[in-house]
Design a protein around this motif. Structure first.
Motif, short mmCIF file in Angstrom:
data_model
loop_
_atom_site.label_atom_id
_atom_site.label_comp_id
_atom_site.label_asym_id
_atom_site.label_seq_id
_atom_site.Cartn_x
_atom_site.Cartn_y
_atom_site.Cartn_z
N CYS A 478 19.38 -5.98 64.96
CA CYS A 478 20.76 -5.65 65.30
C CYS A 478 20.95 -4.15 65.13
CB CYS A 478 21.73 -6.39 64.38
SG CYS A 478 23.48 -5.98 64.67
N ALA A 479 21.58 -3.53 66.12
CA ALA A 479 21.86 -2.10 66.05
C ALA A 479 23.33 -1.85 65.73
CB ALA A 479 21.53 -1.44 67.39
N ALA A 480 23.58 -0.76 65.04
CA ALA A 480 24.95 -0.30 64.84
C ALA A 480 24.96 1.21 64.88
CB ALA A 480 25.52 -0.81 63.52
N ARG A 481 26.05 1.75 65.38
CA ARG A 481 26.19 3.19 65.49
C ARG A 481 27.48 3.59 64.79
NH1 ARG A 481 27.71 5.52 71.26
NH2 ARG A 481 28.41 7.57 70.57
N VAL A 482 27.40 4.63 63.98
CA VAL A 482 28.58 5.07 63.22
C VAL A 482 28.84 6.53 63.53
CG1 VAL A 482 29.50 5.53 60.92
CG2 VAL A 482 28.34 3.38 61.38
N ARG A 483 30.07 6.82 63.91
CA ARG A 483 30.50 8.21 64.12
C ARG A 483 31.50 8.57 63.03
NH1 ARG A 483 33.29 8.87 69.50
NH2 ARG A 483 32.93 11.09 69.13
N LEU A 484 31.21 9.66 62.34
CA LEU A 484 32.18 10.19 61.37
C LEU A 484 32.82 11.39 62.06
CD1 LEU A 484 30.04 10.05 58.10
CD2 LEU A 484 31.61 8.33 59.02
N LEU A 485 34.11 11.28 62.32
CA LEU A 485 34.79 12.30 63.11
C LEU A 485 35.37 13.37 62.20
CD1 LEU A 485 36.53 9.78 65.53
CD2 LEU A 485 34.35 10.97 65.83
N THR A 486 35.67 14.50 62.81
CA THR A 486 36.12 15.63 62.01
C THR A 486 37.53 15.43 61.46
OG1 THR A 486 36.74 16.69 64.07
CG2 THR A 486 34.64 17.36 63.11
N GLY A 488 38.33 12.96 59.82
CA GLY A 488 38.20 12.13 58.62
C GLY A 488 38.11 10.65 58.91
N SER A 489 38.26 10.26 60.17
CA SER A 489 38.16 8.84 60.49
C SER A 489 36.73 8.51 60.91
CB SER A 489 39.13 8.50 61.63
OG SER A 489 38.70 9.07 62.83
N ALA A 490 36.48 7.22 61.09
CA ALA A 490 35.15 6.77 61.50
C ALA A 490 35.28 5.77 62.62
CB ALA A 490 34.41 6.15 60.32
N GLU A 491 34.25 5.74 63.46
CA GLU A 491 34.22 4.79 64.58
C GLU A 491 32.88 4.06 64.54
OE1 GLU A 491 35.75 5.86 68.73
OE2 GLU A 491 33.57 5.95 68.97
N VAL A 492 32.94 2.74 64.60
CA VAL A 492 31.72 1.92 64.56
C VAL A 492 31.49 1.32 65.94
CG1 VAL A 492 30.57 -0.04 63.47
CG2 VAL A 492 32.15 1.37 62.13
N HIS A 493 30.25 1.40 66.40
CA HIS A 493 29.85 0.71 67.63
C HIS A 493 28.84 -0.35 67.25
CE1 HIS A 493 31.46 3.73 70.59
NE2 HIS A 493 31.47 4.45 69.47
N ALA A 511 31.90 -1.53 56.81
CA ALA A 511 32.08 -0.09 57.03
C ALA A 511 33.04 0.50 56.00
CB ALA A 511 32.59 0.17 58.45
N ARG A 512 34.09 -0.24 55.73
CA ARG A 512 35.06 0.26 54.76
C ARG A 512 34.45 0.32 53.37
NH1 ARG A 512 41.36 -1.10 53.81
NH2 ARG A 512 41.47 0.15 51.94
N THR A 513 33.65 -0.68 53.04
CA THR A 513 33.00 -0.69 51.74
C THR A 513 32.02 0.48 51.61
OG1 THR A 513 33.18 -3.10 51.65
CG2 THR A 513 31.57 -2.09 50.18
N ARG A 521 37.58 2.51 62.90
CA ARG A 521 37.85 1.76 64.13
C ARG A 521 36.57 1.11 64.61
NH1 ARG A 521 39.94 6.62 64.58
NH2 ARG A 521 38.16 7.37 65.81
N LEU A 522 36.73 -0.02 65.28
CA LEU A 522 35.58 -0.66 65.92
C LEU A 522 35.73 -0.50 67.42
CD1 LEU A 522 33.02 -2.39 65.81
CD2 LEU A 522 34.49 -4.41 65.77
N ALA A 523 34.77 0.15 68.04
CA ALA A 523 34.85 0.38 69.49
C ALA A 523 34.57 -0.93 70.22
CB ALA A 523 33.83 1.43 69.89
N PRO A 524 35.06 -1.09 71.45
CA PRO A 524 34.79 -2.32 72.20
C PRO A 524 33.29 -2.53 72.39
CG PRO A 524 36.48 -1.00 73.29
CD PRO A 524 35.92 -0.15 72.19
#
Lengths: 744, 151
Positions: A478-486, A488-493, A511-513, A521-524
Motif C-alpha cells: 500500500c502506498a501513501a503520500r504526505v504533503r506538509l504545506l507551508t 502548517g497543514s497536511a494533505e494525505v494521498h 496521520a493526526r497521531t 486533509r485527505l485528497a480524493p
C-alpha cells in the motif's frame, strides 16, 4: 466527480470519533457513483445474455443505431485492445465474442440520450444464439466438456489436474493423513451462493479527455487493479486511463472485479461524450461475482478426551463461468478448513470448478465462511459423540501462538482463540421472555403465526478465523503520500477505497497521531497522484493503509527537519511480511508463512424456532472478536454488527437460486436480505491482543464476524430442533421435515 | 409533459416523459440526488421521501402523479449547516457506514418520530423494516432513532 477534499474532524488512534463522511451522507450530499452528472452526458446500457451457455451465430446492431437518441451500439468487434480481461486470469471477454458462458454475460453496449432509449435500443439488438447444454452441476463439471479448453489457470504453480473444468485443485497433507482416532464423526454440508447485495448498484461515469485518454469515476474496491485491466482492453497506456474513486455504496468483495469500467470507457471514447452507466438491481445480481456455493465432506477423528487427531475434508466450490478470484478462494477454504484448532494430522482437498453458473469470486469471508459452517457443525457433532461441553471441546483444541496450522505454518503472531471463546461463552443472554408477548418477538413475526405454541429455544456456539491481507506470495503493498504545506497543514494521498468500512477515518486518525496535527486533509482517491493501495478487501485495508500513512508521515517529518520552512512531499510504500506459495503437491508452506496473520471471532446465539412451521427468530447474539487494536471502537462494533447480519442472511434466507444456470431471483423481492425485524441485538466484546508486526497492533475486523455467525446461528437452530440442518440457507422445510441429528 | 411541484418548500418544474418515476425526476432532472435508487421496486426504501407528508418510495410514484404536490426529500431536513436532530443522531450513533441507505432511513425516521415521539423498540423495528441496510446490521440505526427521540 467533484467530491470536496475532506477536512479532518477526527481524533487520534483508539478514540471513538464520528466519521467525517457521515454529515454529508445524512444530508444526502455525499456524491455516490450513481449521482454523477455532467453536461452532455449520455447513458450507457449493457445487453446481456439470456442463456447460460450458447454459441453466438450473429449480432445485428443496425436497428439499434438507427433509433432516436442513440449514439453508439458496440460489440466485441469494437473493443480497441485486448478482448479478454480478468482480476487474476485473463479469461473473460469484455463483450462476448462467439459464445456466452453465463446468464447475464455482457454481449453489446448502447449509449443514448436517455436511459430508457438506451435500454430499448439494447433490446432491439438482434443476437442469434444457438443454445448449448449448460454445465450446471458442479459435481459433474469434471466429467463434462471443457468450458475453457485453453485452461487459463493452469501453469501458475498449482497442482496439475488434468480433469476438465478444474480451476484449481489443492491438497493439504499434514502429518499422518491416515491417523486413526478413538471416535469418528462424519458429515456432508452445503452452502448456497450468496450475493453481496450492496445497496448502491454498480455505476460509474467515463469522461473522454479529448486526447484519446479517459477518466473513469467509479465505485470500486481497488483503483489501480482496475486500471491495470482497463488500459489494455482500451489499447491505451496506463497513463491515459485515470481512475477516480466515486462514492461507493457498499462492496463486500463484489466490486473487486470490473463492472462498467471498460464498457463505459469504450462508449465514451467512441462517442467523445461522457457516458454514465448505472445498473439496476436485476442487472447488479448478474453484474458481479457471488459467494461460491460449496459442498463439503468431513470426517473428524479425535481421542476419547476430545483432542483432534486427524481432520479429513473435501471441499468443492462452484466457480461459475470465469476464474475471478476462485483459485485464491479455493486455497483459503483449504487453509482455514478445520477452523482455529490444532490437529496433528489433516488431509484437506479443495477444488474450484468452472461451470455455466454465475461467476463466483470474492465475498466477505472468502472461502472461510463455507468451511466454518461445516467444521463447526462437526465440532458440535464431536462434542455430542463424546458428551463433552461444546465450548470445552473448542477450548481443548484452540489454536495458540506457537501452534502449527495444517499447512505447516507456525503461528508467530497474535492468536487469542481461547480468550475469544471464553469471552463469548461468558456473555449472558437475556432471560427467556415469558408468554404472551407481542408477535413481533415470536418466530413468524407480524405474520402472526403463533402465540408461542410449538416454539422451542436453542443456544448455539461457534468460533472461526481467517487470514488478514493477501497470501501465498502475492506482492501485497500500500502506498501513501504526505504533503506538509507551508501553511502548517497536511494533505494525505492514499488510493485506499472507502467502501463504507471507514478507512478514510483510519487514515486521518493515523496521520493526526503521527503528525500531531489538527489540520490534515485527505485528497480524493485516484490512480494519477499516488501508487496503488491494494484492494479494500481481505480485512487488509486498515492494517495496510495505517502502515503506509504512518511511514509516509514519519518520512515527511524527517524531511521537514532537513528543509525547514519548505513544502515537503513524500510517498512511501508499506509491505507486510512476505509470504510464499504453498507446495503444489503437499499444500505445505515453502517458506516461513503462506499467510501473514489471523483474526478469530466467537459467537453465542440464542434462537427460537416454531418447529411446526419451520419459522425462526434469532433472539440475541453475543460476539467476542480478536481485533488486534481497535482504531475506532464505534466503527469496529459496526463491522461486527454488520458482518454478523450478513452471516445471518446466509444462515436463514439468502441464496442466489439458479435453474440450469439461469438466475431465478434477481431482485430484492425474491432475494431476501435481513431487515430491521430480522436482526437481534448483537453484544460485542473486543479482544485487543496486538499483532506484533502490524502498525499499532491492528488487525482487520470486517470478515471474522461473517465467517462465524452463519455457523453459530445454525448451531442454535439445531439445538432448538434436533435437526441436522446441514445446508444453508436453512429453509422451513429443513426444520419441519429434515433429518434428525445423529448422536454418536 | 411539464410538471410543477413543491420540493422542500420551493416550486420546481421539469419536463418529463410519462414513464419517468418521481425518483428519476428528482435525481436526474430536478437536482435532488439525495434519494437513492437501489431496487426500483419499492423493496429497499432507499428512495424514501414525503409526498404531501406521507412516506413513499419515490421509485413507485410516477413523476406525473406528483404534479401539483409537495415533496420533502432528505435535502430538505437540515437548516443550513444545522443538522436535523435525526441526522445528528445518525452521525453520533455511528449509524452510517456506506451511507447509501441513510437518506431513506433518515426520512423514514423523521416520519416515525413526527407521528410517535417515543417509539418502543418494536415500533422502531417495524417502522424501519421497509428500509434495507446492508452494512450496519441495524443496531446503531436503532440507537440513532432512540437518541433522536430523546433529543
Amino acid at each position: 466527480m467533484t467530491q470536496t477534499v475532506r477536512k479532518l474532524q477526527l481524533g487520534k488512534i483508539g478514540e471513538l470519533v464520528p466519521r467525517a463522511d457521515a454529515p454529508p451522507k445524512v444530508k444526502g450530499e455525499f456524491v455516490y457513483a450513481s449521482d454523477l452528472i455532467v453536461p452532455g452526458m449520455l447513458w450507457g446500457h449493457t445487453l446481456r445474455s439470456p442463456h447460460a451457455h450458447a454459441r453466438i451465430a450473429s449480432i445485428d446492431i443496425s436497428q439499434a443505431v438507427a433509433m432516436p437518441g442513440v449514439h453508439a451500439a458496440l460489440t466485441h468487434d469494437d473493443v480497441p485492445g485486448e478482448r479478454l480481461y480478468g482480476l487474476e486470469f485473463q479469461d473473460q471477454p469484455v463483450l462476448a465474442i462467439d459464445r456466452v458462458l453465463y446468464y447475464g454475460e455482457p454481449v453489446a453496449l448502447v449509449a443514448a440520450e436517455h436511459p430508457e432509449q438506451a435500454r430499448r435500443a439494447a433490446e432491439s439488438i438482434h443476437v442469434e444464439y444457438e443454445p448449448l447444454e449448460p454445465v450446471a452441476d458442479m459435481e459433474r463439471a469434471t466429467e463434462l466438456s471443457e468450458l475453457h479448453p485453453d485452461k487459463p489457470t493452469h501453469g501458475h504453480g498449482y497442482l496439475d489436474d488434468p480433469r476438465p473444468n478444474v480451476l484449481r485443485h489443492i491438497q493439504i497433507q499434514h502429518g499422518d493423513v491416515d491417523a486413526a482416532g478413538d471416535v469418528v464423526v462424519t458429515g456432508v454440508y452445503e452452502v448456497g451462493s450468496q450475493d453481496q447485495a450492496f445497496l448502491g448498484p454498480e455505476s460509474g461515469l467515463a469522461v473522454p479527455d479529448g486526447e484519446g485518454g479517459v477518466d473513469i469515476y467509479v465505485a470500486t474496491q481497488w483503483l489501480h487493479v482496475d486500471r491495470a485491466q482497463v488500459a489494455p482492453c482500451l489499447g491505451l497506456p496506463l497513463s491515459a486511463v485515470r481512475i477516480h474513486l466515486a462514492g461507493v455504496g457498499g462492496a463486500f468483495g463484489g466490486r473487486e472485479d470490473l463492472s462498467m469500467q471498460v464498457h463505459g470507457a469504450m462508449l465514451a471514447l467512441h462517442t467523445n461524450r461522457p457516458v454514465k452507466i448505472v445498473y439496476n438491481r436485476e442487472e447488479s445480481f448478474t453484474g458481479h461475482v457471488h459467494r461460491h456455493p460449496a459442498r463439503i465432506w468431513c470426517e473428524h477423528r479425535a481421542t476419547h478426551e476430545g483432542r483432534l487427531v486427524n481432520v479429513r475434508m473435501k471441499i468443492l466450490l462452484d466457480g461459475g463461468a470465469y476464474a475471478s478470484s476462485s483459485t485464491a478462494v479455493a486455497s483459503n477454504a483449504a487453509s482455514f478448513a478445520i477452523g482455529p484448532y490444532e490437529s496433528p494430522n489433516a488431509l484437506i482437498e479443495s477444488t474450484a470448478v468452472y461451470t455455466n453458473n454465475p461467476p463466483c469470486g470474492a465475498m466477505r469471508g472468502f472461502g472461510a465462511v463455507q468451511t466454518c459452517f461445516a467444521s463447526e457443525a462437526q465440532m458440535d457433532k464431536l462434542a455430542a459423540a463424546l458428551d463433552i461441553d461444546p465450548v470445552e471441546l473448542r477450548l481443548l483444541n484452540a489454536l495458540a501462538p506457537g501452534d502449527v496450522l495444517p499447512t505447516g505454518q507456525r503461528i508467530t503472531g497474535s492468536m487469542p482463540v481461547a480468550e475469544t471463546i471464553r469471552a463469548a461463552a461468558a456473555l449472558e443472554p437475556p432471560p427467556e421472555e415469558p408468554l404472551p408477548r407481542d408477535v413481533l418477538r415470536l418466530p413468524g413475526g407480524a405474520g402472526n403465526t403463533t402465540n408461542g405454541e410449538g416454539v422451542r429455544r436453542g443456544v448455539g456456539f461457534a468460533v472461526g478465523f481467517k487470514n488478514i491481507a493477501y497470501s501465498e506470495g502475492f506482492d501485497d503493498y500500500c502506498a501513501a503520500r504526505v504533503r506538509l504545506l507551508t501553511d502548517g497543514s497536511a494533505e494525505v494521498h492514499c488510493a485506499a477505497a472507502e467502501v463504507g468500512q471507514g478507512v478514510t477515518g483510519v487514515i486521518l486518525q493515523v496521520a493526526r497521531t503521527e503528525l500531531d496535527l489538527e489540520d490534515v486533509r485527505l485528497a480524493p482517491g485516484q490512480t494519477a497522484t499516488v501508487d496503488s493501495a491494494g484492494s479494500a478487501s481481505a480485512s487488509r485495508m486498515t492494517w495496510m493503509a495505517a502502515g503506509a500513512v504512518r511511514d509516509a508521515c514519519r518520512a515527511a517529518l524527517e524531511e521537514q527537519t532537513l528543509r525547514p520552512g519548505e513544502e515537503v512531499d513524500v510517498e512511501r510504500i508499506y509491505r507486510h511480511a512476505a509470504t510464499t506459495p504453498l507446495d503444489p503437491e503437499t499444500g505445505q508452506i515453502t517458506g516461513e508463512r503462506a499467510h501473514v496473520a489471523f483474526a478469530a471471532c466467537a459467537m453465542k446465539v440464542v434462537a427460537e424456532v416454531d418447529v411446526d412451521l419451520g419459522l425462526t427468530r434469532v433472539v440475541w447474539i453475543g460476539a467476542a472478536q480478536d481485533v488486534g487494536k481497535a482504531v475506532n471502537p464505534q466503527q469496529v462494533e459496526g463491522q461486527i454488527e454488520g458482518g454478523t447480519a450478513q452471516g445471518l442472511g446466509l444462515a436463514l434466507m439468502e441464496e442466489i437460486q439458479t435453474r440450469d444456470g439461469l438466475i431465478t431471483n434477481a431482485s430484492f423481492t425474491d432475494y431476501l436480505i435481513p431487515t430491521a425485524l430480522d436482526m437481534p441485538p448483537v453484544e460485542s466484546v473486543l479482544i485487543e491482543d496486538p499483532e506484533p508486526d502490524a502498525p499499532y497492533g491492528v488487525k482487520g475486523v470486517g470478515e471474522p464476524p461473517t465467517v462465524v455467525s452463519t455457523a453459530a446461528i445454525v448451531a442454535a437452530l439445531r439445538a432448538a430442533t434436533g435437526r441436522e440442518l446441514a445446508r444453508v440457507p436453512v429453509k422451513p422445510d429443513d426444520i419441519c421435515l429434515g433429518s434428525e441429528t445423529e448422536t454418536g | 409533459m411539464r410538471i410543477t411541484l413543491r420540493i422542500n418548500g420551493e416550486e420546481h418544474q421539469a419536463d418529463c416523459w410519462e414513464g419517468e418515476s418521481l425518483l428519476f425526476a428528482l435525481r436526474e432532472k430536478l437536482g435532488f440526488p439525495g434519494a437513492k435508487n437501489a431496487c426500483e421496486q419499492g423493496e429497499c426504501g432507499s428512495c424514501s421521501v414525503l409526498l404531501d407528508g406521507t412516506l413513499v418510495c419515490a421509485c413507485l410514484v410516477l413523476a406525473a402523479q406528483a404534479d401539483g404536490h409537495e415533496v420533502t426529500t432528505v435535502e430538505g431536513l437540515a437548516e443550513g449547516e444545522q443538522l436535523h436532530p435525526v441526522q445528528q443522531a445518525f452521525v453520533d450513533a455511528g449509524a452510517v457506514q456506506c451511507g447509501f441507505c441513510t437518506p431513506g432511513l433518515v426520512v423514514a425516521t423523521a416520519d416515525l418520530l413526527s407521528r410517535n415521539t417515543s417509539p418502543s423498540d418494536d415500533e422502531i423495528r417495524e417502522a424501519l423494516s421497509g428500509n434495507l441496510c446492508r452494512c450496519t446490521g441495524y443496531a446503531k440505526i436503532f440507537d440513532a432513532v432512540r437518541r433522536a427521540a430523546s433529543a
